[in-house]
Design a protein around this motif. Structure first.
Motif, PDB file in Angstrom:
ATOM      1  N   ASP A 292       0.838  -1.194   0.000  1.00 33.54           N
ATOM      2  CA  ASP A 292       0.000   0.000   0.000  1.00 33.54           C
ATOM      3  C   ASP A 292       0.873   1.244   0.000  1.00 33.54           C
ATOM      4  O   ASP A 292       1.715   1.440   0.877  1.00 33.54           O
ATOM      5  N   GLU A 293       0.679   2.106  -1.007  1.00 34.89           N
ATOM      6  CA  GLU A 293       1.393   3.387  -1.091  1.00 34.89           C
ATOM      7  C   GLU A 293       0.364   4.495  -0.952  1.00 34.89           C
ATOM      8  O   GLU A 293      -0.566   4.594  -1.755  1.00 34.89           O
ATOM      9  N   PRO A 294       0.500   5.385   0.035  1.00 33.46           N
ATOM     10  CA  PRO A 294      -0.542   6.378   0.294  1.00 33.46           C
ATOM     11  C   PRO A 294      -0.711   7.414  -0.812  1.00 33.46           C
ATOM     12  O   PRO A 294      -1.783   7.972  -0.968  1.00 33.46           O
ATOM     13  N   LEU A 295       0.354   7.678  -1.598  1.00 39.56           N
ATOM     14  CA  LEU A 295       0.257   8.726  -2.618  1.00 39.56           C
ATOM     15  C   LEU A 295       0.671   8.196  -3.986  1.00 39.56           C
ATOM     16  O   LEU A 295       1.334   8.895  -4.757  1.00 39.56           O
ATOM     17  N   ASP A 296       0.274   6.982  -4.310  1.00 36.39           N
ATOM     18  CA  ASP A 296       0.685   6.433  -5.592  1.00 36.39           C
ATOM     19  C   ASP A 296      -0.098   7.037  -6.755  1.00 36.39           C
ATOM     20  O   ASP A 296       0.180   6.713  -7.910  1.00 36.39           O
ATOM     21  N   TYR A 297      -1.060   7.894  -6.474  1.00 40.03           N
ATOM     22  CA  TYR A 297      -1.801   8.576  -7.540  1.00 40.03           C
ATOM     23  C   TYR A 297      -1.251   9.969  -7.818  1.00 40.03           C
ATOM     24  O   TYR A 297      -1.845  10.744  -8.572  1.00 40.03           O
ATOM     25  N   VAL A 298      -0.118  10.324  -7.229  1.00 40.10           N
ATOM     26  CA  VAL A 298       0.485  11.650  -7.399  1.00 40.10           C
ATOM     27  C   VAL A 298       1.841  11.510  -8.083  1.00 40.10           C
ATOM     28  O   VAL A 298       2.661  10.677  -7.701  1.00 40.10           O
ATOM     29  N   GLU A 299       2.061  12.310  -9.133  1.00 38.18           N
ATOM     30  CA  GLU A 299       3.366  12.380  -9.795  1.00 38.18           C
ATOM     31  C   GLU A 299       3.936  13.780  -9.585  1.00 38.18           C
ATOM     32  O   GLU A 299       3.226  14.774  -9.766  1.00 38.18           O
ATOM     33  N   VAL A 300       5.207  13.858  -9.229  1.00 44.15           N
ATOM     34  CA  VAL A 300       5.892  15.139  -9.047  1.00 44.15           C
ATOM     35  C   VAL A 300       7.045  15.192 -10.036  1.00 44.15           C
ATOM     36  O   VAL A 300       7.952  14.353  -9.993  1.00 44.15           O
ATOM     37  N   LEU A 301       7.006  16.159 -10.950  1.00 45.94           N
ATOM     38  CA  LEU A 301       7.998  16.261 -12.025  1.00 45.94           C
ATOM     39  C   LEU A 301       8.720  17.599 -11.918  1.00 45.94           C
ATOM     40  O   LEU A 301       8.091  18.656 -11.989  1.00 45.94           O
ATOM     41  N   ARG A 302      10.020  17.527 -11.785  1.00 45.73           N
ATOM     42  CA  ARG A 302      10.817  18.761 -11.647  1.00 45.73           C
ATOM     43  C   ARG A 302      11.609  19.106 -12.913  1.00 45.73           C
ATOM     44  O   ARG A 302      12.074  20.218 -13.053  1.00 45.73           O
ATOM     45  N   ASP A 303      11.768  18.123 -13.808  1.00 41.07           N
ATOM     46  CA  ASP A 303      12.484  18.381 -15.054  1.00 41.07           C
ATOM     47  C   ASP A 303      11.506  18.922 -16.097  1.00 41.07           C
ATOM     48  O   ASP A 303      10.528  18.250 -16.438  1.00 41.07           O
ATOM     49  N   PRO A 304      11.729  20.136 -16.614  1.00 40.72           N
ATOM     50  CA  PRO A 304      10.761  20.736 -17.545  1.00 40.72           C
ATOM     51  C   PRO A 304      10.498  19.883 -18.787  1.00 40.72           C
ATOM     52  O   PRO A 304       9.351  19.741 -19.205  1.00 40.72           O
ATOM     53  N   ALA A 305      11.550  19.315 -19.385  1.00 43.95           N
ATOM     54  CA  ALA A 305      11.356  18.517 -20.597  1.00 43.95           C
ATOM     55  C   ALA A 305      10.513  17.284 -20.299  1.00 43.95           C
ATOM     56  O   ALA A 305       9.610  16.928 -21.071  1.00 43.95           O
ATOM     57  N   HIS A 306      10.782  16.626 -19.180  1.00 40.58           N
ATOM     58  CA  HIS A 306       9.997  15.457 -18.795  1.00 40.58           C
ATOM     59  C   HIS A 306       8.547  15.859 -18.533  1.00 40.58           C
ATOM     60  O   HIS A 306       7.611  15.149 -18.917  1.00 40.58           O
ATOM     61  N   ALA A 307       8.353  17.009 -17.879  1.00 39.22           N
ATOM     62  CA  ALA A 307       6.998  17.463 -17.578  1.00 39.22           C
ATOM     63  C   ALA A 307       6.212  17.722 -18.853  1.00 39.22           C
ATOM     64  O   ALA A 307       5.029  17.338 -18.961  1.00 39.22           O
ATOM     65  N   VAL A 308       6.847  18.369 -19.837  1.00 41.98           N
ATOM     66  CA  VAL A 308       6.162  18.650 -21.105  1.00 41.98           C
ATOM     67  C   VAL A 308       5.748  17.349 -21.783  1.00 41.98           C
ATOM     68  O   VAL A 308       4.617  17.197 -22.249  1.00 41.98           O
ATOM     69  N   GLN A 309       6.655  16.375 -21.827  1.00 43.00           N
ATOM     70  CA  GLN A 309       6.326  15.096 -22.458  1.00 43.00           C
ATOM     71  C   GLN A 309       5.197  14.377 -21.718  1.00 43.00           C
ATOM     72  O   GLN A 309       4.314  13.783 -22.340  1.00 43.00           O
ATOM     73  N   ARG A 310       5.234  14.441 -20.376  1.00 47.15           N
ATOM     74  CA  ARG A 310       4.210  13.732 -19.601  1.00 47.15           C
ATOM     75  C   ARG A 310       2.832  14.354 -19.807  1.00 47.15           C
ATOM     76  O   ARG A 310       1.827  13.632 -19.944  1.00 47.15           O
TER      77      ARG A 310
END
Length: 264
Positions: free
Chosen positions: A116-134
């Motif tokens: 059980d992971e309490p926040l497995d529905y949350v993604e945190v992206l700090r790299d701008p290029a990765h964020a744009v692709q996601r």
């Protein structure tokens, strides 16, 4: 020296000095290392190594029969086909390594999902290029509706002629009015409108936001310490949050100006 051509050759895998050396040679029959260094703006002590490397990679060939060591460039259509073959081989090797590591890691991932992971529905992206692709992937996975608020900073807007939209979904976007001060961004928005996006404009929008099918949301949070260009992208797969933020979007949409009103 054509800086744009140098940059393109570097992107294809040459070093900067190799690119400058090859470009120096293609405009003449042949040249000595000293002449190549002068024409290509290469430090003279490095010219011999650079030309030897280019010869090994098939870009130039030594010229025999004359006084001293001379080199001649090979035709671009020959060397670039060879270079692309090398790159394709590297990509094939990378794909094979990727398949192997996926086969090794997938069982470990599945084992971890049993906990059980309490926040497995949350993604945190700090790299701008990765964020744009996601976020682009979120848009392409949409089935019914995309709602978005777009305001600075603009991380990686495409060129207007490269703009595309997912098909088969309703897309409504509120842009910050200041975007129209940039002619390229204005052309980009006009392109999206022609492609079927419903567009409105607001002043000083509070948050860059995307809502997908009332199921997932993505929003950018500016770093309160660094400048406004430093952002963290947070993606939350939670319908209650998506529905709540949709209410906020609809309020801003009702207050926003249409494209026609802004142009008038």
């Amino acid at each position: 020296m054509d800086e744009e051509a140098v940059s393109e050759l570097v992107k294809l895998g040459l070093t900067r000095y190799e690119a400058q050396g090859y470009l120096a040679l293609i405009g003449r029959g042949d040249a000595t290392p000293a002449e190549t260094a002068r024409l290509g703006r290469i430090p003279r002590p490095r010219a011999y190594d650079v030309l030897a490397s280019l010869a090994e990679r098939g870009f130039v060939t030594p010229v025999s029969g004359g006084p001293g060591l001379r080199y001649r460039a090979k035709p671009p259509n020959e060397v670039f086909e060879s270079l692309m073959a090398v790159r394709r081989q590297e990509l094939d090797q990378l794909a094979e390594r990727s398949r192997k590591i996926v086969a090794e890691l997938q069982p470990r991932f599945l084992e971890g999902q049993r906990r059980d992971e309490p926040l497995d529905y949350v993604e945190v992206l700090r790299d701008p290029a990765h964020a744009v692709q996601r976020v682009e992937r979120l848009w392409n996975e949409a089935r019914n509706e995309i709602l978005a608020i777009v305001c600075p900073p603009y991380l990686a807007p495409p060129e207007p002629h490269d703009a595309t939209l997912p098909t088969g979904v309703t897309i409504r976007v509120i842009y910050e009015r200041s975007l129209l001060e940039d002619p390229r961004l204005e052309r980009l928005v006009r392109t999206y409108a022609r492609l079927g996006e419903e567009v409105r404009f607001g002043d000083q929008l509070p948050l860059k936001l995307t809502i997908i099918d009332e199921q997932s949301v993505a929003f950018n949070m500016s770093d309160p310490v660094e400048d406004d260009t430093s952002v963290t992208t947070i993606i939350v797969h939670h319908s209650a949050l998506a529905i709540s933020l949709r209410i906020a979007f609809e309020t801003l949409w009702a207050q926003a100006s249409t494209f026609e009103d802004v142009l008038d």
